[in-house]
Design a protein around this motif. Structure first.
Motif, PDB file in Angstrom:
ATOM      1  N   ARG A 137       6.559 118.388 -14.417  1.00  0.00           N
ATOM      2  CA  ARG A 137       6.648 116.936 -14.378  1.00  0.00           C
ATOM      3  C   ARG A 137       8.085 116.465 -14.590  1.00  0.00           C
ATOM      4  NH1 ARG A 137       2.645 113.796 -17.997  1.00  0.00           N
ATOM      5  NH2 ARG A 137       3.115 112.197 -16.447  1.00  0.00           N
ATOM      6  N   ALA A 140       9.144 111.402 -18.243  1.00  0.00           N
ATOM      7  CA  ALA A 140       8.109 110.364 -18.268  1.00  0.00           C
ATOM      8  C   ALA A 140       8.705 109.006 -17.892  1.00  0.00           C
ATOM      9  CB  ALA A 140       7.471 110.299 -19.640  1.00  0.00           C
ATOM     10  N   ARG A 144       1.751 103.747 -15.771  1.00  0.00           N
ATOM     11  CA  ARG A 144       0.386 104.283 -15.738  1.00  0.00           C
ATOM     12  C   ARG A 144      -0.273 103.875 -14.428  1.00  0.00           C
ATOM     13  NH1 ARG A 144      -2.975 102.076 -19.168  1.00  0.00           N
ATOM     14  NH2 ARG A 144      -4.241 103.929 -19.572  1.00  0.00           N
ATOM     15  N   ALA A 162       1.718 112.351 -11.202  1.00  0.00           N
ATOM     16  CA  ALA A 162       1.980 113.026 -12.479  1.00  0.00           C
ATOM     17  C   ALA A 162       3.291 113.813 -12.393  1.00  0.00           C
ATOM     18  CB  ALA A 162       0.818 113.946 -12.830  1.00  0.00           C
ATOM     19  N   ASP A 167       1.846 108.552 -15.786  1.00  0.00           N
ATOM     20  CA  ASP A 167       0.583 108.988 -16.399  1.00  0.00           C
ATOM     21  C   ASP A 167      -0.562 108.462 -15.543  1.00  0.00           C
ATOM     22  OD1 ASP A 167       1.611 110.401 -18.577  1.00  0.00           O
ATOM     23  OD2 ASP A 167       2.017 108.521 -19.639  1.00  0.00           O
ATOM     24  N   GLY A 207      -0.563 115.294 -17.660  1.00  0.00           N
ATOM     25  CA  GLY A 207      -0.400 113.861 -17.424  1.00  0.00           C
ATOM     26  C   GLY A 207      -1.538 113.214 -16.668  1.00  0.00           C
TER      27      GLY A 207
END
Lengths: 442, 434
Positions: A137, A140, A144, A162, A167, A207
């Motif tokens: 991944r 982050a 979402r 992901a 997420d 994720g």
């Protein structure tokens, strides 16, 4: 031969126990190492290869075959999976004879294409058998995304999102993830729990949260998803089944083919799945063939696949039609259902022979039937969805629907040709577009 | 049907296919099987001097370069000369020759560069009744470290000296087998001729490391983690052998010297090519080691069919036929202009011609959106790369331009007359000569 073999009615265990294992084992057994090398040697490494163009997910086929030929099947798998995260399933279920292998120059040269599908399986199996997940991944993003439907389109989108650092929560109405890979494909195409294994392998990216038993509806509205997530991808497929619309359709023994296929896939012992002695399947697509062939493999003595148009109009590929014929399925064309006869349960089904314009010819056909499987298409279910035309959610080339922030792909969306591989491509491409939007690049 | 019999140095054989001195000819059992399979002659695996025989490694002796589908393209070996007792070999040779009087049987010999060593062994070989001897001046591995094999073949003076001893102490034909591990094969060939050799045979194997094991970091074949260079042979070496054969056939000092052609002969066609460059016969090893002795049946039938098609009634008919056409680059006709032509009916649209030309040559092939490939004559230099990378034989061909037409690449009219580099205005030597 068991006593039940010739019995009328719907019965389990029509065959000797060992026959089931044989009948429902791999349609195309995996290539061994030597076979893979021989097959890989045949690839010409074409320039701008036609097979790549023919692949809905644009897999660099000559490159992955050369990687197999030079002894690096895991590198080959990464080439495949970077374009198509469900390359393992597609290697099993793609109509390769109409896609990459039809385009193979050796099909033109010799009528024998390179075994692209089986080589793809060789590479992806090699990697996945080691439990290796070759992708990591990105950092982050804090974004979402909700994905509705854990089938090929949804999982493909989820994996790509992901991987890009978002997420993802995937909702699916069934008890297991996988969609049609898990519930809608003939058992002999993906035996030994492959579909679930592939889902587990795919989720190793991290994720992704799967919430099963949850469909769009009062408890899970699109509005809520839109409010709670930064983007929504719809990939729930087609949940409804078309009706025959003829007299007697409600009689016992008249069933949806998709339910029969799903029951078989989920059965712990296929020998315990009851089947009629005389079975009629109505429809001309892959689902019809999957149901007809499996009815035969379960021990039905007479299986007839009835389609209202000519063979050339059947959605089932010529390979699938030949497979059905080779298993002893009788294919009847130009016959349209007229009535289901029987006292409580179906005993016979009656058809009109029809012309190309569906006009009844006046001639009819009556077939004995303990079971009738309907495989005449599925429909989109749900309220409050983005704009729908001709039964599908309208999307643009990037998978965007009429509603900002909602994308769609796979069988529920317009475009595509209802293939696993197309769904994977649409999920992947929508994910890339979502990423562009979420990262503020456009 | 064409007559395949050959008379090489007075040695008759029913066909020009001999098995080379190598593992397939190490003992009576194999040689009898070879003759039964149809081989016209055999060169018995090299004998060494009397005394304790040489020993071989007890690990792998061979390594291979594979083509598609594990076809053997090149083979290398580190096996030495016969590791069997001299007298055993001599007895077997005697028996086999007596039983197969119509087949050629040559004995390969390698003993130290001392007159006495040759004086000792030659009468023993003569007594076997074998038809001739072949002097192994070629093996590049193992024995060369002991001053024999290629170590002799790399010193023309030694070749001449040993050949002279052999002609002195042996009454039948003497063939000198040459190593390719030299810079100019004409010099050892000429030395052999000066020493009185009746013929040369070539090529012996080429120094080679076939591959490296990336796990153990040892060259292959690996003996307990170590590798040594071996001798390379098989289809991959044929072009080198043909070139060396042609040089000997063309050089004034060696022209006319009988040649036994060796190096990658795998099919009848390979054999015919060696013969057209002046060879009186060919010797085969790798093809037999790959496919077994039966492979000679294809060689016999193929050569025979081709000869019938061409109207050749004997090997002599076409022996050396390509020698006059083998020349130096400077004499090639620079007024000969060709262009690639793609037969669209045969094309399978793989695009390999395009990739090769576009990336690595002259950008002389165009590709359309529908994958039609066509030659851009304004750019085509007729290099032939497209022809050779095309998977379909004869789909792309080189078509000569007619004299009087204009080459769209150069804008010049194609001249009818021959003109080479020695006459070309860009050649400083040509200008200076005027």
């Amino acid at each position: 031969m068991p006593d039940t073999t010739f019995d009328p009615g719907i019965k389990a265990a029509r065959l000797e126990p060992q026959a089931y294992e044989e009948n429902f084992s791999d349609l195309h057994p995996a290539l061994g190492g030597h076979e893979a090398m021989v097959a890989a040697d045949r690839c010409y490494f074409c320039h701008d290869a036609p097979c790549i163009t023919a692949c809905p997910t644009d897999i660099d086929i000559p490159l992955f075959i050369r990687q197999i030929a030079t002894g690096t099947p895991d590198a080959a798998a990464k080439t495949i999976l970077s374009q198509n995260i469900m390359g393992g399933m597609c290697a099993r279920v793609c109509p390769t004879e109409q896609l990459c292998e039809q385009a193979c120059v050796r099909e033109l040269a010799e009528g024998k294409p390179v075994l692209i599908g089986q080589l793809q399986r060789y590479a992806t199996d090699h990697l996945q058998a080691q439990g290796i997940h070759p992708f990591v991944r990105a950092e982050a993003t804090g974004k979402r995304v909700a994905v509705v439907g854990a089938g090929p389109a949804g999982l493909s989108a989820a994996h790509r999102l992901a991987m890009l650092g978002h997420d993802v929560v995937v909702y699916d109405t069934r008890a297991k993830a996988g969609g049609l890979n898990e519930y809608g494909i003939a058992t002999y195409k993906t035996p030994d729990g492959f579909a679930q294994g592939e889902v587990d392998w795919l989720l190793k990216i991290g994720g992704i949260t799967i919430e099963t038993g949850r469909a769009l509806g009062p408890d899970l509205t699109l509005e809520t998803l839109k409010a709670e997530f930064d983007a929504v991808f719809l990939g729930m497929g087609l949940g409804g089944v078309n009706a025959l619309g003829v007299e007697g359709e409600d009689k016992d023994g008249v069933l949806d083919a998709v339910d029969f296929i799903a029951e078989l896939r989920q059965a712990s012992d296929v020998a315990q799945v009851p089947i009629g002695r005389d079975v009629v399947v109505i429809g001309g697509g892959m689902t019809a063939v999957d149901a007809a062939v499996q009815a035969k493999l379960l021990g039905a003595l007479n299986v007839t696949l009835v389609y209202r148009r000519g063979r050339d109009r059947m959605n089932a590929s010529p390979f699938e039609q030949d497979l059905a014929a080779s298993k002893g399925v009788r294919i009847v064309t130009h016959a349209s259902p007229k009535a289901v006869h029987g006292n409580g349960a179906v005993r016979e089904i009656e058809f009109d022979y029809v012309g190309e314009d569906m006009t009844p010819s006046g001639q009819t056909l009556r077939l004995p039937a303990d079971q009738v499987f309907k495989a005449i298409g599925q429909t989109l279910e749900g309220d409050g969805l983005p704009t729908i035309e001709r039964g599908k959610i309208v999307v643009d080339a990037n998978g965007r629907t009429s509603v900002q922030g909602i994308w769609a792909g796979g069988d529920c969306a317009s475009g595509g040709d209802d293939l696993t591989v197309t769904a994977v491509a649409e999920g992947r491409d929508a994910a890339m577009d979502i990423h562009l939007i979420l990262s503020g690049s456009v | 049907m064409a007559d395949l019999t050959t008379d090489f140095l007075g040695i008759k054989s029913p066909n020009p296919f001999w098995l080379a001195s190598a593992p397939p000819t190490d003992k009576e059992y194999n040689v009898r099987r070879a003759y039964e399979a149809g081989w016209g002659g055999v060169v018995w695996k090299t004998l060494g001097m009397e005394g304790p025989p040489v020993v071989n490694v007890n690990g792998p002796r061979y390594g291979v370069i594979h083509g598609a589908d594990r076809r053997v393209l090149g083979l290398n070996n580190i096996e030495l000369i016969t590791d069997r007792d001299l007298q055993t070999n001599l007895d077997e040779i005697t028996r086999v020759k007596a039983d197969y009087p119509d087949r050629a049987l040559i004995v390969s010999i390698m003993v130290p560069c001392e007159e006495q060593a040759w004086k000792d062994i030659l009468p023993l070989v003569e007594a076997t009744g074998a038809d001739g001897i072949e002097l192994n001046f070629g093996c590049p591995h193992g024995m060369s470290e002991r001053g024999m094999g290629a170590a002799v073949g790399q010193v023309p003076e030694y070749i001449e000296m040993v050949t002279r001893w052999c002609k002195q102490y042996y009454s039948k034909p003497v063939i000198v087998k040459l190593t390719p591990n030299i810079t100019d094969v004409r010099l050892p060939a000429a030395a052999a001729r000066r020493g009185g050799a009746d013929a040369v045979s070539l090529i012996n194997t080429i120094n080679s490391v076939i591959s490296v094991n990336l796990d153990t970091m040892s060259p292959e074949p690996s003996i307990d983690g170590k590798g040594s260079h071996g001798g390379y042979c098989g289809p991959a070496v044929k072009p080198i052998a043909l070139s060396m054969v042609s040089e000997i056939a063309r050089a004034p000092a060696t022209a006319g010297l009988p040649i036994s052609g060796i190096g990658g002969v795998t099919t009848w066609r390979d054999a015919a090519e060696f013969i057209t460059l002046g060879c009186g016969n060919v010797q085969v090893c790798t093809a037999a080691m790959t496919y077994g002795f039966k492979v000679v049946q294809e060689m016999i039938s193929g050569l025979s069919e081709w000869m019938d098609e061409k109207g050749h009634t004997s090997i002599q008919d076409f022996m050396g036929a390509a020698v006059p056409n083998t020349t130096d680059w400077q004499y090639l006709n620079l007024n000969y202009v060709a262009k690639a032509s793609i037969n669209q009916d045969d094309c399978i649209s793989c695009g390999r011609c395009f990739a090769a030309c576009e990336d690595t040559s002259h950008q002389a092939i165009a590709m359309s959106d529908d994958r039609t490939f066509s030659v851009i004559e304004e750019e085509c230099v007729a290099c032939n790369l497209c022809v050779e990378v095309c998977p379909i034989e004869d789909c792309i061909t080189m078509v000569p331009m007619d004299a009087g037409s204009t080459d769209p690449r150069t804008g010049k009219v194609v001249e009818k007359d021959y003109a080479n580099w020695t006459m070309h205005p860009n050649n400083p030597a040509a200008t200076a000569a005027e």
